[in-house]
Design a protein around this motif. Sequence first.
Motif, mmCIF file in Angstrom:
data_model
loop_
_atom_site.group_PDB
_atom_site.id
_atom_site.type_symbol
_atom_site.label_atom_id
_atom_site.label_comp_id
_atom_site.label_asym_id
_atom_site.label_seq_id
_atom_site.Cartn_x
_atom_site.Cartn_y
_atom_site.Cartn_z
ATOM 1 N N ALA A 60 38.765 0.266 -93.750
ATOM 2 C CA ALA A 60 39.557 -0.393 -92.713
ATOM 3 C C ALA A 60 39.744 -1.843 -93.134
ATOM 4 C CB ALA A 60 38.858 -0.306 -91.360
ATOM 5 N N LEU A 61 40.982 -2.211 -93.417
ATOM 6 C CA LEU A 61 41.268 -3.556 -93.915
ATOM 7 C C LEU A 61 42.217 -4.332 -93.002
ATOM 8 C CD1 LEU A 61 41.632 -3.235 -97.798
ATOM 9 C CD2 LEU A 61 40.135 -4.802 -96.551
ATOM 10 N N GLY A 62 43.353 -3.741 -92.679
ATOM 11 C CA GLY A 62 44.346 -4.461 -91.892
ATOM 12 C C GLY A 62 45.325 -5.210 -92.776
ATOM 13 N N ARG A 63 46.141 -6.070 -92.129
ATOM 14 C CA ARG A 63 47.213 -6.749 -92.875
ATOM 15 C C ARG A 63 47.075 -8.269 -92.912
ATOM 16 N NH1 ARG A 63 51.387 -8.071 -89.035
ATOM 17 N NH2 ARG A 63 51.087 -7.070 -87.007
ATOM 18 N N HIS A 64 45.897 -8.768 -92.576
ATOM 19 C CA HIS A 64 45.633 -10.190 -92.784
ATOM 20 C C HIS A 64 45.782 -10.516 -94.280
ATOM 21 C CE1 HIS A 64 43.209 -13.873 -93.195
ATOM 22 N NE2 HIS A 64 43.482 -14.087 -91.921
ATOM 23 N N PRO A 65 46.203 -11.738 -94.629
ATOM 24 C CA PRO A 65 46.352 -12.077 -96.051
ATOM 25 C C PRO A 65 45.097 -11.824 -96.888
ATOM 26 C CG PRO A 65 47.438 -13.729 -94.724
ATOM 27 C CD PRO A 65 46.733 -12.817 -93.765
ATOM 28 N N LEU A 66 43.922 -12.047 -96.318
ATOM 29 C CA LEU A 66 42.695 -11.765 -97.069
ATOM 30 C C LEU A 66 42.538 -10.264 -97.317
ATOM 31 C CD1 LEU A 66 40.103 -14.207 -95.437
ATOM 32 C CD2 LEU A 66 41.080 -14.341 -97.740
ATOM 33 N N ALA A 67 42.924 -9.470 -96.339
ATOM 34 C CA ALA A 67 42.856 -8.027 -96.517
ATOM 35 C C ALA A 67 43.825 -7.580 -97.606
ATOM 36 C CB ALA A 67 43.177 -7.326 -95.200
ATOM 37 N N ARG A 68 45.013 -8.157 -97.615
ATOM 38 C CA ARG A 68 45.992 -7.809 -98.653
ATOM 39 C C ARG A 68 45.481 -8.224 -100.034
ATOM 40 N NH1 ARG A 68 47.432 -3.842 -97.864
ATOM 41 N NH2 ARG A 68 45.757 -3.879 -96.366
ATOM 42 N N PHE A 69 44.801 -9.366 -100.093
ATOM 43 C CA PHE A 69 44.213 -9.784 -101.370
ATOM 44 C C PHE A 69 43.220 -8.737 -101.868
ATOM 45 C CE2 PHE A 69 40.433 -11.481 -103.419
ATOM 46 C CZ PHE A 69 40.971 -12.064 -104.552
ATOM 47 N N ALA A 70 42.355 -8.262 -100.971
ATOM 48 C CA ALA A 70 41.361 -7.267 -101.371
ATOM 49 C C ALA A 70 42.033 -5.988 -101.841
ATOM 50 C CB ALA A 70 40.417 -6.981 -100.207
ATOM 51 N N ALA A 71 43.047 -5.528 -101.098
ATOM 52 C CA ALA A 71 43.749 -4.303 -101.470
ATOM 53 C C ALA A 71 44.433 -4.441 -102.824
ATOM 54 C CB ALA A 71 44.759 -3.933 -100.394
ATOM 55 N N GLU A 72 45.021 -5.600 -103.075
ATOM 56 C CA GLU A 72 45.705 -5.821 -104.351
ATOM 57 C C GLU A 72 44.720 -5.890 -105.508
ATOM 58 O OE1 GLU A 72 47.953 -9.313 -103.542
ATOM 59 O OE2 GLU A 72 49.310 -8.284 -102.148
ATOM 60 N N ASP A 73 43.556 -6.493 -105.269
ATOM 61 C CA ASP A 73 42.538 -6.550 -106.312
ATOM 62 C C ASP A 73 42.058 -5.144 -106.656
ATOM 63 O OD1 ASP A 73 40.465 -8.096 -107.939
ATOM 64 O OD2 ASP A 73 39.165 -6.901 -106.647
ATOM 65 N N LEU A 74 41.843 -4.333 -105.639
ATOM 66 C CA LEU A 74 41.415 -2.958 -105.884
ATOM 67 C C LEU A 74 42.490 -2.170 -106.627
ATOM 68 C CD1 LEU A 74 39.712 -2.365 -102.447
ATOM 69 C CD2 LEU A 74 38.549 -2.411 -104.663
ATOM 70 N N ALA A 75 43.740 -2.365 -106.248
ATOM 71 C CA ALA A 75 44.833 -1.665 -106.925
ATOM 72 C C ALA A 75 44.908 -2.062 -108.396
ATOM 73 C CB ALA A 75 46.153 -1.962 -106.222
ATOM 74 N N ARG A 76 44.674 -3.333 -108.686
ATOM 75 C CA ARG A 76 44.690 -3.786 -110.088
ATOM 76 C C ARG A 76 43.623 -3.078 -110.917
ATOM 77 N NH1 ARG A 76 45.682 -8.862 -107.795
ATOM 78 N NH2 ARG A 76 43.478 -9.416 -107.875
ATOM 79 N N HIS A 77 42.585 -2.629 -110.248
ATOM 80 C CA HIS A 77 41.501 -1.957 -110.955
ATOM 81 C C HIS A 77 41.544 -0.441 -110.773
ATOM 82 C CE1 HIS A 77 40.051 -6.125 -110.952
ATOM 83 N NE2 HIS A 77 39.502 -5.780 -112.096
ATOM 84 N N GLY A 78 42.713 0.061 -110.404
ATOM 85 C CA GLY A 78 42.939 1.494 -110.423
ATOM 86 C C GLY A 78 42.508 2.254 -109.192
ATOM 87 N N VAL A 79 42.224 1.553 -108.101
ATOM 88 C CA VAL A 79 41.747 2.205 -106.878
ATOM 89 C C VAL A 79 42.884 2.325 -105.866
ATOM 90 C CG1 VAL A 79 40.136 2.061 -104.933
ATOM 91 C CG2 VAL A 79 39.409 1.352 -107.231
ATOM 92 N N THR A 80 43.093 3.525 -105.341
ATOM 93 C CA THR A 80 44.044 3.748 -104.259
ATOM 94 C C THR A 80 43.341 3.516 -102.928
ATOM 95 O OG1 THR A 80 45.252 5.399 -105.550
ATOM 96 C CG2 THR A 80 45.563 5.440 -103.151
ATOM 97 N N VAL A 81 43.927 2.676 -102.077
ATOM 98 C CA VAL A 81 43.319 2.357 -100.785
ATOM 99 C C VAL A 81 44.037 3.096 -99.674
ATOM 100 C CG1 VAL A 81 42.806 0.519 -99.122
ATOM 101 C CG2 VAL A 81 42.575 0.081 -101.576
ATOM 102 N N ARG A 82 43.275 3.831 -98.865
ATOM 103 C CA ARG A 82 43.796 4.431 -97.631
ATOM 104 C C ARG A 82 43.188 3.652 -96.465
ATOM 105 N NH1 ARG A 82 44.056 10.774 -97.164
ATOM 106 N NH2 ARG A 82 45.470 10.074 -95.518
ATOM 107 N N ASP A 83 44.033 2.925 -95.780
ATOM 108 C CA ASP A 83 43.592 1.990 -94.750
ATOM 109 C C ASP A 83 43.649 2.653 -93.376
ATOM 110 O OD1 ASP A 83 42.955 -0.190 -93.212
ATOM 111 O OD2 ASP A 83 44.524 -1.493 -94.006
#
Length: 271
Positions: A60-83
């Motif tokens: 559970a992340l949400g759409r706050h800019p910090l949450a988007r940063f975390a999701a993008e970092d995970l995506a860069r490392h090959g992880v698919t996020v289901r929020d």
Amino acid sequence: MSRGVFVGIATVDVVHRLERPLRPNEKVTALRQDISAGGPAANAAVVFARLGGDATLVTALGRHPLARFAAEDLARHGVTVRDAAPDVVEPPAVSVIQVIDETGDRQVSSVNAGAFWARYPAQPPGGITDGADVVLVDGHHPDLARAAVRAEAPVVLDGGSWKPVLSDLLPSVDYAVCSSAFPEPESLEVPRVAVTRGPDPIRWWAGPERGEVQVPSVVVRDTLGAGDAFHGAFAYALTTGASFVEALTTGARVAALRCSVVGPRAWLEQL
């Protein structure tokens, strides 16, 4: 390709490397700063992906800019996020971490996921474990974890600490890999249990069988996320057909490597 589903918390980690622990009311200049996504399930998913697996993090992340940063970092490392909470605008949990340069020891403070999930108990996404070869839960988002342990795939518990939801999860857990801080792991009614103890041998038992796995000796530079690295590598090894002890050995090797390199992500280049 092996598919792993990792269910639990994702944080934003702010890491400062210091010459020594701070004294009360002291201000110092950090030797280094790193900012990345963090959390037990998230970090384990990163390692699983780096080893060649298809890693999905359910969190559970949400759409706050910090949450988007975390999701993008995970995506860069090959992880698919289901929020499970995509419309939440409040910031996610932020972990504030200090790592001591000489020893690699770390201190962590975080609000974790409790308050976030209490305010926004979103429903778990449908079919979160479909097609999984292994499922790992860290217990930080209870409703997500309860849904995940219904999987047909083997279920791994990251037992970093006791959480009330574990009473519901443990009957469905196949492997409990606990830290030395976990209370009374010997009492767990789980088919296979292991306890990591830093540089000391890992203790394990599976029914009447018991044993130890040696931990590789390294020069420790940074212990942050070592347990998470262990869990990600352990989960990946299981999907390749490794036995319980073989998977523990893989986890120990990868965790030791993580401890030997400064920074939350730089060590992945050597994996």
